[in-house]
Motif scaffolding. Structure first.
Motif, PDB file in Angstrom:
ATOM      1  N   TRP A 192       5.761  20.366  -4.634  1.00 60.13           N
ATOM      2  CA  TRP A 192       4.753  20.112  -3.610  1.00 60.13           C
ATOM      3  C   TRP A 192       4.704  21.223  -2.571  1.00 60.13           C
ATOM      4  O   TRP A 192       3.711  21.347  -1.838  1.00 60.13           O
ATOM      5  CB  TRP A 192       5.006  18.773  -2.934  1.00 60.13           C
ATOM      6  N   THR A 233      11.133  18.457   0.184  1.00 60.86           N
ATOM      7  CA  THR A 233      10.899  19.524  -0.785  1.00 60.86           C
ATOM      8  C   THR A 233      11.986  20.590  -0.776  1.00 60.86           C
ATOM      9  O   THR A 233      12.043  21.424  -1.680  1.00 60.86           O
ATOM     10  CB  THR A 233       9.545  20.202  -0.525  1.00 60.86           C
ATOM     11  N   HIS A 281       3.907  22.144 -11.136  1.00 59.26           N
ATOM     12  CA  HIS A 281       4.259  20.790 -11.566  1.00 59.26           C
ATOM     13  C   HIS A 281       4.538  20.741 -13.070  1.00 59.26           C
ATOM     14  O   HIS A 281       5.306  19.896 -13.533  1.00 59.26           O
ATOM     15  CB  HIS A 281       3.150  19.817 -11.174  1.00 59.26           C
ATOM     16  N   GLU A 339       8.138  15.968   4.903  1.00 57.10           N
ATOM     17  CA  GLU A 339       7.885  16.662   3.642  1.00 57.10           C
ATOM     18  C   GLU A 339       8.688  17.954   3.500  1.00 57.10           C
ATOM     19  O   GLU A 339       9.218  18.237   2.413  1.00 57.10           O
ATOM     20  CB  GLU A 339       6.381  16.932   3.478  1.00 57.10           C
TER      21      GLU A 339
END
Length: 546
Positions: free
Chosen positions: A106, A159, A114, A155
């Motif tokens: 992300w 990550t 991904h 986030e």
């Protein structure tokens, strides 16, 4: 004593399957290139070589054999609600997080990030249990973005490629792991039947009270959870430790004694006035977690494909070194049929998984056509591939004979793991009905599906006939729920057949079309029809052991 016969001389046993690269899988590597992440091949191989070492395999076995322990209180009687893991578990987690198998993609803007993550998740095949918190951390991010303020705070830590275990204020840590706490004992998959309540407070937080039936990885730093507000089912982020360092009011009642997945702690918990932060709008909790479900369903397909490939490689390795009735097992016609059939099943699953990983990557980047394909093809593939996993594992285990049934060998562990992936994120009926729901509510998903599979039209008459049968099944929606599994199985098989005809060696595609599509196949694996070229299929299941 001397002079006794050598009754314990060991011969005709198979050497250990160590020193190989688990990423040396043609279907995986070809898909990696095809779906735009060939740049990640060096790290995928690095992780695959590590997974093939005796050391890493030992971590997986130890974490499974010495399961987590729950400590509700310390020795003085203070409530602590902590789970203790063996060091091997932390080594597994540190490796997975360090290689970005969690939420790292992300924060990676490269096309194919991904897809690369899917390939690495597949290659890191030494233990399924620790993959649960890794998968949940990956899936939490898109749901968390429904609250931009929370996403901005957490986030970057979700990550980050640092595994920082321990219960502390999350904003003081260098990396975070996230979990999910959705189901309740009276509802299961029917999360709208949840009874946990969330009451708003003056400071903007909510107080949660209720009992959750399955909360895996309870030592995670935060959890997405669902609770009832006056507006309906709503999504919340619940931290284990509150800002400032005070433990949140989450009480652990017990750890589940599961069939498999034993290295991963799964718990029952109570929210006893726990603090939660709103994610998305009140009453729209199910909609908020839809994107999360897409991510975890994809991981179910990745995990099942990984289990199939691992079981296949073990069976093939055994058959190439074990003799019976004057020949190596791999030279016996009946065994060759079994191994080839296992290989076809595995390659079809892996090829579909990589296509879906590519669709996922492009959907995240705003491709609406790929998002539509992912919506339907993922639900159908999750249903079918995860159903096939335990059947595949049982047949591969049997290739090892009695050794396969012994816990000293990894075949038994794979067999115990794979049923979970058919249950997680919607067991068979839930996944099948969700695929039909997509067709009914979002007809463009079916258009995207047919646009994709029709790329193989004309390549093989058996495929064309299977596609026509599927289209006929969908001309009427009478009794569609009764036919749900039948229809969704055909959706999955036609999807796999289209991909193999376009991308796999002709021998693999021919065997798939003859058995799965033309139905010249028995009720068990190992019933491929005569006349197929099995050698190229078997060669793709062989790994070099150094």
């Amino acid at each position: 004593m001397t002079g006794l016969p050598g009754t314990h001389e060991v011969f005709n046993q198979v050497p250990p399957l160590v020193g190989h690269d688990t990423a040396a899988d043609p279907a995986l590597l070809e898909g990696l290139e095809r779906e735009g992440a060939g740049w990640a091949a060096p790290e995928v191989h690095e992780l695959g070589r590590l997974a093939g070492t005796a050391e890493a395999q030992g971590w997986g076995r130890l974490a499974e054999r010495v399961p987590p322990r729950l400590h509700t209180h310390d020795r003085y009687g203070n409530r602590v609600d902590e789970v203790e893991y063996v060091p091997a578990y932390h080594q597994l987690m540190e490796t997975a997080v360090g290689h970005g198998l969690h939420a790292a993609p992300w924060a990676d803007e490269r096309p194919g990030a991904h897809v690369a993550r899917a390939a690495k998740f597949y290659a890191w095949s030494v233990d399924a249990g620790h993959g649960c918190p890794i998968s949940m951390t990956y899936a939490v991010v898109p749901a968390l973005r429904a609250n931009p303020e929370l996403a901005a705070r957490f986030e970057p830590l979700l990550t980050n490629r640092t595994y920082d275990f321990g219960l502390r204020d999350p904003e003081t840590k260098s990396g975070l792991i996230a979990g999910m706490s959705m189901t309740e004992k009276q509802g299961g998959s029917d999360v709208r039947a949840n009874t946990t309540t969330a009451t708003p407070q003056a400071d903007g937080t909510y107080v949660l009270r209720g009992h959750k039936w399955f909360t895996s990885a309870p030592m995670s730093d935060m959890f997405l959870t669902l609770a009832q507000t006056p507006a309906g089912v709503t999504c919340f982020l619940v931290p284990r430790v509150l800002p400032g360092g005070e433990p949140n009011a989450m009480r652990f009642l017990r750890l589940k004694d599961k069939l498999g997945n034993k290295s991963n702690a799964s718990s029952e918990i109570e929210y006893d006035a726990a603090v939660g932060w709103l994610v998305g709008e009140e009453g729209r909790g199910v909609r908020t977690i839809v994107e999360m479900v897409n991510m975890t369903r994809l991981d179910c397909v990745i995990g099942t494909s990984m289990g199939m490939r691992t079981a296949l490689v073990q069976a093939t390795h055994h058959a190439r070194h074990r003799s019976a009735f004057g020949k190596l097992l791999v030279e016996q016609p009946a065994m060759r049929n079994v191994l080839a059939d296992l290989a076809v099943e595995s390659e079809a699953a892996t090829t579909a998984m990589m296509r879906l990983a590519g669709a996922n990557d492009r959907a995240i980047r705003g491709d609406e056509g790929e998002a539509a394909l992912r919506r339907l093809a993922l639900a159908a593939t999750k249903y079918y591939v995860c159903k096939r996993g335990p059947i595949h594992a049982a047949e591969a285990l049997e290739c090892l004979g009695g050794n396969g049934y012994i816990e000293d060998f990894d075949a038994a562990r794979i067999y115990r793991e794979l049923p979970l992936l058919s249950i997680w994120e919607g067991s068979g009926n839930v996944a099948a009905l969700d695929a039909l729901r997509a067709i009914a509510r979002e007809p463009h998903t079916l258009d995207a599906y047919f646009e994709e599979v029709s790329l193989a039209s004309g390549a093989d008459p058996r495929f064309d006939e299977a596609l026509a049968r599927l289209q006929k099944e969908l001309t009427s929606f009478d009794d569609i729920e009764l036919r749900a599994r039948r229809v969704v199985e055909q959706l999955a098989l036609v999807f796999q057949g289209s991909l193999l005809l376009r991308h796999a060696p002709s021998a693999v595609a021919d065997a798939f079309c003859a058995s799965r599509l033309a139905r010249d196949w028995g009720g068990a694996l190992g019933t491929l029809p005569a006349g197929l070229d099995l050698e190229p299929i078997l060669e793709r299941a062989v790994v070099d052991v150094g």
